[in-house]
Design an enzyme around this catalytic site. Structure first.
Site, PDB file in Angstrom:
ATOM      1  N   GLU A 279       4.258  -0.273   0.923  1.00 59.62           N
ATOM      2  CA  GLU A 279       4.666  -0.617   0.132  1.00 59.62           C
ATOM      3  C   GLU A 279       4.613  -1.906  -0.067  1.00 59.62           C
ATOM      4  O   GLU A 279       4.708  -2.404  -1.926  1.00 59.62           O
ATOM      5  CB  GLU A 279       5.779  -0.195  -1.119  1.00 59.62           C
ATOM      6  CG  GLU A 279       5.954   1.458  -0.595  1.00 59.62           C
ATOM      7  CD  GLU A 279       7.591   1.961  -1.034  1.00 59.62           C
ATOM      8  OE1 GLU A 279       8.072   0.724  -1.790  1.00 59.62           O
ATOM      9  OE2 GLU A 279       7.907   2.768  -1.027  1.00 59.62           O
TER      10      GLU A 279
ATOM     11  N   GLU B  80       0.998  -1.919  -0.046  1.00 59.56           N
ATOM     12  CA  GLU B  80      -0.460   0.010   0.118  1.00 59.56           C
ATOM     13  C   GLU B  80       0.389   1.499  -0.213  1.00 59.56           C
ATOM     14  O   GLU B  80       1.800   1.568   0.381  1.00 59.56           O
ATOM     15  CB  GLU B  80      -0.774   0.169   1.231  1.00 59.56           C
ATOM     16  CG  GLU B  80      -0.164  -0.401   2.363  1.00 59.56           C
ATOM     17  CD  GLU B  80       0.563   0.432   2.850  1.00 59.56           C
ATOM     18  OE1 GLU B  80       1.042   2.142   3.404  1.00 59.56           O
ATOM     19  OE2 GLU B  80       1.884   0.124   3.293  1.00 59.56           O
TER      20      GLU B  80
END
Lengths: 351, 351
Positions: B318, B175
């Site tokens: 991420e 994310e």
């Protein structure tokens, strides 16, 4: 001792300035400062080792050394000595855990017979450095002569040089030798100055009764053989093993060539202790792969001042932890070398 | 809710018999029993998931979802909202940490705009699932409508289906969304029933003063919006985020297809909490990649009953931890599938 001393003298300190410069680069990459944690620490260390802010890993090696141990006669292992020989054939055919994991991370296995009982005939890929068919039982006398100890270290140095010639930029250590947690506990106790009871575990799975016997055997052997605590070669000769000496040699040879070494579990860490005893600068070139369940491993790691990268509850050896850790070290090198900076990516820095 | 309910109903328990059968196979492999520790546990779990004693990983995906958060107006983040947009471009060009690590482990990145502020024009590889240009600030009202919450989950389900169609056998979650530890702390506090103060950290690096403000904002928002603790969709709508809803959808969609999901750090774990709240069987399909330094992560992991595979002091998000963990899971599958048995290798078993 000529080759050993030559290598020990060639070992250079890592470049501490590169640690700072590497951190500067890491802080310019598109991520919050320090947010990659240990990957950043590894990248810095690799930078200092390779004298660059963009360290690279090309070829990767796992040096897997095998040897037998006379002390298995004392009933210190759950497996018969024959298993060392059988496992060497399994390694050569690619069926063992280290073969699977080395293929997974793209490392080449250098399989070395340092002193296995029995003779191998035309085993493809097996490197012959046999010092003898197993050590003598150090419950009765020294495990090997001083000449054999030196010879085992020399073999390791030559293997490290071969890895360097082959283009390897990192070497993981692996071992196979039924009974070899016993010499490793002895070496760890002597070098870290911790009680034998605290550094002796259940190896591949012996009973608590056998563990007590193992402690007693080690205790008796040290009293009888009186290894000189200040002399790593004497410790190796009195209570070591051929694969342990070979691995100490790999460490010395690799570091003399400026290569980082990834220590695996308890046995390879004992080998690293011998090497560090000979030249403490070696510490800065070591990565410790994983936390072994052997109780002596923590003491050995404390002595080296290293935190292991992984904690997967593994106790197999062979270099299995080292193979997995090599992949993390390679990932760290790619992070510092391949990520975009804030400037390159037009990303705003923090407030 | 039709698509969501359909998926939730299709989720099947894993095959517990395969756990035993996989362990039987592991015990026949040329290594002491249990000596590969957590790799063996992973292999068993993958066996149970894939209904086979020789689990395989083919293609690997990291689904990286981005969204913006109205709550950043309250000064809860060290970075401006613009960074989300800028980082999406960085991801698309391959310059971010997750690009480097995904390439390293051989995973494909599925980059999804779930609700980034600003419009993207022809960004190669970017999948458009934009629900809106950022959530509303939940310090003022609900983050999104219930319809938007359902829509974000639906998008995630469809991405998971696409991964399955593309031949992926495992999905890691990633994310990017400036401010998204704030909704994650809110969700974690609500679902785990732990105090907001205990589950709220410093995100990408705010001061202690800002952290106290963050706690106060979350506390006020929950009091005002009154999310229904029993209704994951309501929690998402009141205090969530579009990328968090999308990731909850990826979990639901993947598990409905029988695929394992690798949760990354704190934010993706909050998304997994929402999914597990809707169907607790989902727990058995999750792997937790690493221990984040965010304090709420431990509580979320306890709720899931999972130990993280890695502890690298990372806090980037991420999907960086998930990428590294995928490689360990793949290694575990290769161990159980590729190693030789004692019989095949003619190696003696233990005494």
């Amino acid at each position: 001792m000529e080759l050993i001393n030559e290598c020990l003298q060639r070992i250079k300190p890592v470049d501490e300035k590169l640690v700072e410069k590497a951190q500067e680069r890491l802080d310019q990459l598109t991520k919050p400062m320090g947010s990659l944690g240990r990957l950043e620490l590894i990248a810095r260390k690799m930078g200092a080792l390779q004298h660059t802010i963009t360290p690279q890993i090309n070829k990767k090696a796992v040096v897997l050394m095998a040897g037998d141990h006379g002390v298995t006669n004392e009933g210190v292992s759950a497996y018969p000595s024959d298993v060392t020989y059988q496992m060497v054939l399994n390694f050569a055919r690619g069926g063992a855990a280290i073969n699977v994991l080395s293929r997974h991370v793209g490392a080449d296995v250098y399989l070395v017979d340092m002193g296995v009982k029995g003779q191998f005939k035309d085993v493809p890929g097996l490197i012959d450095c046999k010092v003898a068919e197993g050590t003598a039982s150090f419950a009765i006398g020294p495990a090997m002569t001083r000449e054999q100890a030196v010879q085992s270290i020399n073999h390791g140095i030559n293997i490290a040089r071969k890895c360097k010639e082959d283009g390897c930029s990192i070497i993981g250590l692996g071992e196979m030798g039924i009974g070899n947690t016993t010499p490793s506990s002895a070496i760890t106790s002597i070098i870290t100055n911790k009680p034998i009871l605290d550094v002796t575990g259940k190896g591949t799975g012996i009973t608590e009764e056998s563990r007590r016997r193992k402690v007693e055997v080690i205790s008796r052997s040290i009293d009888m053989n009186k290894p000189d605590r200040k002399d790593a070669v004497d410790i190796l000769a009195k209570v070591g093993g051929f694969e342990i000496g070979g691995l100490a040699g790999v460490v010395i040879g690799a570091v003399a060539e400026g290569l980082p070494v990834v220590v695996d579990g308890f046995i390879t860490t004992a080998a690293a202790l011998l090497a560090v005893k000979m030249n403490s600068t070696i510490r800065d070139y070591l990565f410790c792969a994983h936390m072994s369940v052997e109780p002596g491993h923590q003491y050995a790691l404390n002595y080296l001042g290293e935190n292991p990268l992984l904690d997967m509850n593994m106790r197999l050896g062979e270099g299995t932890g080292a193979a997995l850790a090599i992949s993390l070290i390679e990932a760290s090198c790619k992070i510092i070398s391949e990520m975009a900076t804030f400037g390159e990516a037009n990303v705003s820095e923090s407030f």
